[in-house]
Design an enzyme around this catalytic site. Structure first.
Site, PDB file in Angstrom:
ATOM      1  N   SER A  22      -9.939  -0.859   6.746  1.00 35.10           N
ATOM      2  CA  SER A  22      -9.331  -0.645   5.428  1.00 35.10           C
ATOM      3  C   SER A  22      -8.578  -1.839   4.858  1.00 35.10           C
ATOM      4  CB  SER A  22      -8.401   0.564   5.471  1.00 35.10           C
ATOM      5  OG  SER A  22      -9.149   1.746   5.556  1.00 35.10           O
TER       6      SER A  22
ATOM      7  N   LYS B 250       0.847  -1.201   0.000  1.00 36.32           N
ATOM      8  CA  LYS B 250       0.000   0.000   0.000  1.00 36.32           C
ATOM      9  C   LYS B 250       0.881   1.250   0.000  1.00 36.32           C
ATOM     10  CE  LYS B 250      -4.020   1.934   2.517  1.00 36.32           C
ATOM     11  NZ  LYS B 250      -4.893   1.778   3.703  1.00 36.32           N
TER      12      LYS B 250
ATOM     13  N   SER C 238      -9.799   1.437   2.598  1.00 36.88           N
ATOM     14  CA  SER C 238      -8.985   2.263   1.751  1.00 36.88           C
ATOM     15  C   SER C 238      -7.878   1.505   1.013  1.00 36.88           C
ATOM     16  CB  SER C 238      -8.330   3.360   2.595  1.00 36.88           C
ATOM     17  OG  SER C 238      -7.453   2.800   3.550  1.00 36.88           O
TER      18      SER C 238
END
Lengths: 92, 426
Positions: free
Chosen positions: B129, B30, B105
């Site tokens: 997330s 990420k 997310s």
């Protein structure tokens, strides 16, 4: 921001505290959305007082010298620097 | 299909040591996890050109384990979103559900695994997330107990809530990645040695043995959920029952306030954490005209998107004089209450089960206009962050062809229990 409505002046005030400039259209949109969101946050009034005995322990380490990021690396991402220092806008 | 999964594609090779547990495996990371020499944007214009001078601890551990990092994945800006649509670099499609969002997310990380662009991935989970995009993309995601995985080098959004967590196609592979990243770190004083005395790995716990397992089902987490999602959830529980597990309903009255408490705490922490982005040491600069407050205000107006501004402003408001007790203190009370409820429910159950998300993946563009509606979609995931507990999202089936995830929550440092239970659903 009162309980019933969120006034655009208050959005501007908070934005100034947070150092974020806003367009007028953003202020109006945020005022509307904040009214909704803060109304939901109001329901926290129903939460009883709770004993908060957090299970915490201090984490210590010896106070010894160790390597750290040198000035050259630390300045790599600075938009501007001068003589090994970060260069920022005027303070006054 | 894989478009926009990565913000930056870059090959970072690990230790050549072929014996490492992740030798030969590819991992997507990420874009809020620092990678030395490879830009780390947090999905934000503010950090569009930011290149970290050091690796996050989890990245060092990936390299030591022999993994090859294949790129930095798309995400909601600074982790603030449930759809990956708040990314400055653009929205992306769910590889498992065309026309739909991948969740957020950590949408790019889940999608990278679902699309086969990486064997494994790392995300971060502040209020769901990792688990939300795992559920929406039909892959496995684990949110570790607070303190199990180092946050050193993770760009902070809400430090008291967030943990880095792994994604994979199977529970066992996902747990293998957890084995690599878990464990105390001198550079993150909130990490702890797990108190249990088990020497076995998390991956070894993926043995599918649920005979005698006691599962609590919090009724509040089924209320208001989509009918097809609830049906898929009960089918999965029946499957666990057939394998020898038993379930009973439990009540967690505090979770009715969890979304509000979560958002007050997360926004408050965000308003403080994101104060560092002033465009002087790194990030988008507001120039050098006028005084410093003017320059910072300009830098932050340009650098941050709508959702980030919204959360910083609401957090600033919740912490401001006269409102602190009303919002922040009550939210901390609610957090303590949620913890107590979970402790109690887990005293008569080995794990708690619910749908990960109350709804199937949203259509792209469906939800951007109404922030409060979007926050409510996090109802089942945020309580777990408030309680600091471990949880896994594992694919449970489909409704109308859309993936449904089942969430299993365990006691603190009970990762093996949730891994074992989840592996019985594969």
């Amino acid at each position: 921001m009162s309980d019933d409505a969120v006034n655009p002046e208050e959005v501007r005030h908070v934005a100034a505290l947070a150092r974020i400039d806003l367009e007028d259209s953003e202020v109006d949109r945020f005022a509307e959305q904040f009214a909704d969101i803060l109304a939901a946050f109001e329901t926290l009034d129903e939460v009883p007082e709770v004993d908060r005995d957090a299970d915490l322990a201090n984490v210590m380490r010896p106070d010894e010298e160790h390597d750290c990021l040198g000035p050259d690396r630390a300045l790599e991402n600075a938009p501007q620097s001068e003589d090994g220092y970060f260069k920022g806008p005027n303070v006054s | 299909m894989s478009e926009n999964i990565f913000i930056t594609e870059a090959e970072i090779t690990g230790d050549a040591d072929a014996d490492g547990p992740l030798a030969g495996r590819t991992v997507a990371v990420k874009d809020n996890i620092s990678t030395e020499g490879v830009r780390t944007t947090c999905g934000s214009r503010m950090l569009e050109d930011y290149v970290p001078p050091y690796d996050a601890t989890v990245v060092s551990r990936l390299k030591d384990a022999g993994a090859t990092i294949v790129g930095k994945t798309n995400m909601d800006e600074f982790g603030m979103g449930t759809t990956t649509e708040t990314s400055y670099f653009g929205a992306m499609e769910n590889p498992a559900a065309p026309g739909r969002v991948p969740g957020g997310s950590s949408g790019g990380s889940a999608a990278a695994v679902a699309a086969g662009d990486a064997d494994l991935a790392l995300g971060s989970d502040t209020g769901g997330s990792v688990r939300c995009p795992a559920a929406f993309c039909g892959v496995v995601g684990i949110k570790p107990t607070y303190g199990l995985v180092s946050r050193y080098g993770l760009v902070a959004y809400a430090n008291s809530l967030e943990q880095i967590g792994p994604f994979g196609q199977t529970v066992e592979e996902t747990a293998e990645l957890l084995d690599v990243i878990a464990g105390p770190d001198d550079r993150d004083a909130t990490t702890r040695e797990p108190p249990e005395d088990s020497n076995s790995s998390y991956a070894d716990a993926a043995d599918g043995d649920v005979d005698g397992l006691s599962i609590g089902v919090p009724t509040e987490l089924l209320e208001g959920a989509d009918e097809g999602v609830v049906e898929t959830f009960w089918d999965a529980l029946a499957d666990l029952e057939d394998q020898g597990a038993e379930y009973h309903e439990v009540s967690l009255p505090s979770v009715e306030h969890a979304v509000e408490a979560y958002y007050v705490i997360a926004m408050s922490e965000a308003s403080s954490n994101l104060a560092r982005f002033d465009g002087v040491r790194y990030g988008n600069s507001g120039g050098y005209e006028g005084n410093w407050n003017d320059a910072f205000g300009r830098a932050r107006e340009e650098g941050f998107g709508d959702e980030v501004k919204r959360r910083i402003l609401l957090g600033t408001y919740a912490l401001s004089a006269g409102y602190h007790d009303k919002y922040y203190k009550k939210a901390q009370d609610a957090r303590a209450w949620v913890k107590q409820d979970f402790d109690q429910a887990l005293s008569d159950a080995d794990v708690l089960a619910s749908p990960t998300m109350p709804v199937p993946p949203f259509e792209l563009g469906e939800s951007l206009d109404d922030p409060m509606q979007m926050y409510l979609a996090d109802a089942n995931t945020v309580p777990v962050n408030l309680a600091d507990l471990p949880a896994v999202s594992v694919p449970a089936g489909e409704t109308d062809g859309l993936p449904v995830g089942l969430q299993l929550v365990g006691p603190a440092f009970g990762e093996r229990q949730v891994v074992r239970a989840a592996s019985a659903l594969e």
